[in-house]
Structures are given as C-alpha cells and as structure tokens.
Design a protein around this motif. Structure first.
Motif: not given
Length: 59
Positions: A35-57
């Motif tokens: 919501k904050a970035l106005t992007r889809s959850e899938e897009s954020i998952k892909k970018r986080a994986k590419a940057d090796k970032i852990k997203i909190a569950k």
C-alpha cells in the motif's frame, strides 16, 4: 475485493528501492509495504528476493 493498481511493470527507481529497504528494516508486512509503495505484493516479493531482503510475516 482486492485493490487494483494501475501501474503495470513499471521499473523501480532508486527512491522506491530505498523505501522498500527502510520498510523491511522496520518490520512492516508485505501488505503494508504494498500500500505504501502502491505496487503489487508480487512485485514487492520479486524485488525483495532480488535484493536479498527479508519481509516480515504478519501474524
């Protein structure tokens, strides 16, 4: 009903990437970051994986 985002396949700019890193560091969940970035959850998952970032569950 899910919210629909009008932006499709937009490239990430450096400001958005910095925000993503900051939100992940704060422990925000995927839905909140989406919501904050106005992007889809899938897009954020892909970018986080590419940057090796852990997203909190969220529980």
């Amino acid at each position: 009903m899910k919210e629909r985002f009008e932006r499709h396949k937009q490239p990430w700019d450096s400001e958005e990437v910095q925000k993503l890193h900051g939100f992940a560091k704060k422990g925000m969940g995927l839905k909140a970051i989406s919501k904050a970035l106005t992007r889809s959850e899938e897009s954020i998952k892909k970018r986080a994986k590419a940057d090796k970032i852990k997203i909190a569950k969220q529980r």
